[in-house]
Scaffold this motif. Structure first.
Motif, mmCIF file in Angstrom:
data_model
loop_
_atom_site.group_PDB
_atom_site.id
_atom_site.type_symbol
_atom_site.label_atom_id
_atom_site.label_comp_id
_atom_site.label_asym_id
_atom_site.label_seq_id
_atom_site.Cartn_x
_atom_site.Cartn_y
_atom_site.Cartn_z
ATOM 1 N N ASP A 20 37.793 11.110 9.333
ATOM 2 C CA ASP A 20 37.879 11.357 7.887
ATOM 3 C C ASP A 20 37.877 12.842 7.562
ATOM 4 O O ASP A 20 38.587 13.292 6.661
ATOM 5 C CB ASP A 20 36.677 10.707 7.177
ATOM 6 C CG ASP A 20 36.816 9.200 7.102
ATOM 7 O OD1 ASP A 20 37.960 8.701 7.087
ATOM 8 O OD2 ASP A 20 35.775 8.516 7.067
ATOM 9 N N MET A 55 27.718 7.930 10.375
ATOM 10 C CA MET A 55 28.369 7.286 11.515
ATOM 11 C C MET A 55 27.509 7.382 12.765
ATOM 12 O O MET A 55 27.856 6.871 13.805
ATOM 13 C CB MET A 55 29.715 7.958 11.805
ATOM 14 C CG MET A 55 30.799 7.604 10.826
ATOM 15 S SD MET A 55 32.358 8.219 11.439
ATOM 16 C CE MET A 55 33.378 7.970 10.012
ATOM 17 N N ARG A 64 34.464 14.011 19.181
ATOM 18 C CA ARG A 64 33.784 12.713 19.345
ATOM 19 C C ARG A 64 34.800 11.601 19.548
ATOM 20 O O ARG A 64 34.621 10.722 20.388
ATOM 21 C CB ARG A 64 32.916 12.419 18.117
ATOM 22 C CG ARG A 64 31.666 13.261 18.070
ATOM 23 C CD ARG A 64 30.916 13.016 16.778
ATOM 24 N NE ARG A 64 30.516 11.624 16.639
ATOM 25 C CZ ARG A 64 30.200 11.064 15.468
ATOM 26 N NH1 ARG A 64 30.255 11.765 14.360
ATOM 27 N NH2 ARG A 64 29.831 9.805 15.425
ATOM 28 N N VAL A 65 35.880 11.630 18.774
ATOM 29 C CA VAL A 65 36.924 10.615 18.930
ATOM 30 C C VAL A 65 37.519 10.695 20.336
ATOM 31 O O VAL A 65 37.693 9.678 21.026
ATOM 32 C CB VAL A 65 38.028 10.799 17.867
ATOM 33 C CG1 VAL A 65 39.206 9.873 18.155
ATOM 34 C CG2 VAL A 65 37.479 10.541 16.480
ATOM 35 N N ALA A 84 32.222 2.126 16.020
ATOM 36 C CA ALA A 84 31.736 2.477 14.677
ATOM 37 C C ALA A 84 31.349 3.952 14.582
ATOM 38 O O ALA A 84 31.428 4.548 13.506
ATOM 39 C CB ALA A 84 30.544 1.596 14.317
ATOM 40 N N ASN A 85 30.952 4.541 15.722
ATOM 41 C CA ASN A 85 30.514 5.942 15.677
ATOM 42 C C ASN A 85 31.673 6.937 15.562
ATOM 43 O O ASN A 85 31.437 8.117 15.321
ATOM 44 C CB ASN A 85 29.648 6.278 16.904
ATOM 45 C CG ASN A 85 30.391 6.106 18.219
ATOM 46 O OD1 ASN A 85 31.435 5.469 18.267
ATOM 47 N ND2 ASN A 85 29.854 6.658 19.277
ATOM 48 N N VAL A 86 32.887 6.468 15.711
ATOM 49 C CA VAL A 86 34.026 7.396 15.596
ATOM 50 C C VAL A 86 35.103 6.911 14.622
ATOM 51 O O VAL A 86 36.024 7.654 14.298
ATOM 52 C CB VAL A 86 34.692 7.666 16.977
ATOM 53 C CG1 VAL A 86 33.775 8.484 17.863
ATOM 54 C CG2 VAL A 86 35.103 6.372 17.655
ATOM 55 N N PRO A 133 36.991 5.930 11.134
ATOM 56 C CA PRO A 133 36.894 6.348 9.735
ATOM 57 C C PRO A 133 35.882 5.467 8.996
ATOM 58 O O PRO A 133 35.691 4.296 9.365
ATOM 59 C CB PRO A 133 38.315 6.115 9.207
ATOM 60 C CG PRO A 133 39.188 6.222 10.420
ATOM 61 C CD PRO A 133 38.373 5.646 11.547
ATOM 62 N N ARG A 134 35.269 6.045 7.985
ATOM 63 C CA ARG A 134 34.122 5.392 7.372
ATOM 64 C C ARG A 134 34.403 3.967 6.921
ATOM 65 O O ARG A 134 33.605 3.060 7.147
ATOM 66 C CB ARG A 134 33.632 6.231 6.186
ATOM 67 C CG ARG A 134 32.215 5.896 5.798
ATOM 68 C CD ARG A 134 31.632 6.968 4.929
ATOM 69 N NE ARG A 134 32.146 6.891 3.573
ATOM 70 C CZ ARG A 134 31.457 7.288 2.511
ATOM 71 N NH1 ARG A 134 30.250 7.762 2.656
ATOM 72 N NH2 ARG A 134 31.979 7.221 1.312
#
Lengths: 234, 119
Positions: free
Chosen positions: A101, A125, A156-157, B83-85, B87-88
């Motif tokens: 985001d 998150m 992180r991704v 979930a940790n990466v 998009p919200r």
């Protein structure tokens, strides 16, 4: 398709359907990751992004190489890729590596989300695991303190996608070890490269030195190139 | 042993290497053991695609789905990755797995049945 090659796998006691499901899921993950890494690379901009661009590019092209190296083995074993690319993407063995985001600049960008300030760290998150021990934590905080939230989120991704790939190929290696030598050797070669990719991104996150050096050319694929019939690293 | 706990499996059958499947009140449940030896019980189905978790593994006390490598906190059942990466908005849609209270006594693993345990 190779009849005897398939018979050898069957006689070794492997379930070829299960193996093909694993290989097609892995190929799907490589293909979709190549796409998502393209977006991540395009958006690795500015002073910090420029430093990331080279390793993202290496990982991006090498993931494409992995896809191209997997495809012949799928057909040799009597399998095939799905006719519909949408089905293929849905079968991918790892989650999509979305642009975070904080980096996304299109509709729905972070500044438009309710309650989120642009550039804010996305603690909702979950914080990134900083490793164990005070020294590791201090080192990570030092690095993260210098990195923008956008760079942090990008990394992180990337690192989580590589960790998923490592789990995928460890599973295929475990499944084929001592039974399907060709698939094992291919999966092990890919695993070597995925482990290096994780180490590069992990290093940027301050988790410690990767101990790896740069590729001679983007997407060199030092381990997988022997399995590729397409051009690689030229 | 309190009445609400149900005898599920011999302690020796619950290991950290493979998940042990039981069925309690018609609900498939997997048993495993964390690195510190603690026994855990959780739903046998990954909510991502509704596929069985039986062939999954534990990594650092996280349950790793064998199909798409979604990972869940072994104690809370909450999804960790992706979930940790994500998009919200997408992260908010990622569901966790149910976990059940466990006790170990007299060489057996006991589970609080679905409905009585942690959702």
């Amino acid at each position: 398709m190779g009849r005897v090659a398939q018979e050898m796998v069957d006689k070794a006691g492997l379930d070829r359907k299960v193996l093909l499901d694993k290989l097609i899921a892995a190929a799907g993950a490589e293909f979709t990751t190549f796409y998502y890494y393209t977006l991540l690379r395009v958006n690795a901009i500015g002073m910090e992004g420029e430093g990331l661009k080279e390793i993202i590019e290496d990982a991006r092209i090498e993931d494409r190489n992995h896809f191209e190296a997997l495809v012949p083995r799928i057909y040799e074993l009597g399998g095939e890729l799905p006719r519909d690319i949408r089905s293929f993407a849905d079968m991918a063995g790892c989650p999509d590596a979305y642009l975070p985001d904080s980096v996304y600049r299109g509709k729905g960008r972070v500044s438009e989300l309710p309650g989120v300030k642009q550039g804010a760290l996305h603690k909702e998150m979950g914080d990134y695991p900083l490793g164990e021990g005070k020294a590791a934590e201090a080192g990570a905080k030092q690095v993260l303190g210098q990195a923008s939230p956008q760079t942090h989120d990008l990394l992180r991704v990337l690192v989580e996608a590589e960790r998923c790939a490592i789990r995928t190929y460890t599973d295929i290696c475990d499944y084929t070890f001592g039974k399907d030598h060709r698939t094992y050797a291919l999966s092990l070669a890919i695993l070597h490269e995925e482990i290096e990719h994780e180490a590069w991104f992990s290093e940027f996150l301050g988790e410690g030195p990767s101990g790896h050096f740069r590729r001679s050319a983007p997407g060199d694929s030092p381990f997988v190139r022997n399995f590729m019939s397409a051009d690689v690293g030229k | 042993m309190p009445r609400e706990f149900v005898r599920a499996a011999p302690s020796a059958a619950v290991t950290s290497r493979r998940f042990h499947r039981v069925e309690i009140q018609g609900v498939p449940i997997l048993l495993a053991r964390l690195a510190d030896g603690e026994a855990i019980a959780f739903g046998a189905v990954c909510p991502h695609r509704g596929l069985p978790l039986d062939d999954g593994v534990l990594w650092n006390d996280q349950i790793d789905c064998p199909h798409h490598h979604y990972t869940y906190d072994a104690r809370s059942g909450a999804n960790i990755y992706p979930a940790n990466v994500f998009p919200r908005e997408r992260a908010a849609a990622v569901r966790g797995i149910p976990v059940y209270a466990v006790r170990e006594e007299n060489g057996w693993v006991w589970i609080a049945p679905p409905g009585d345990g942690t959702p």
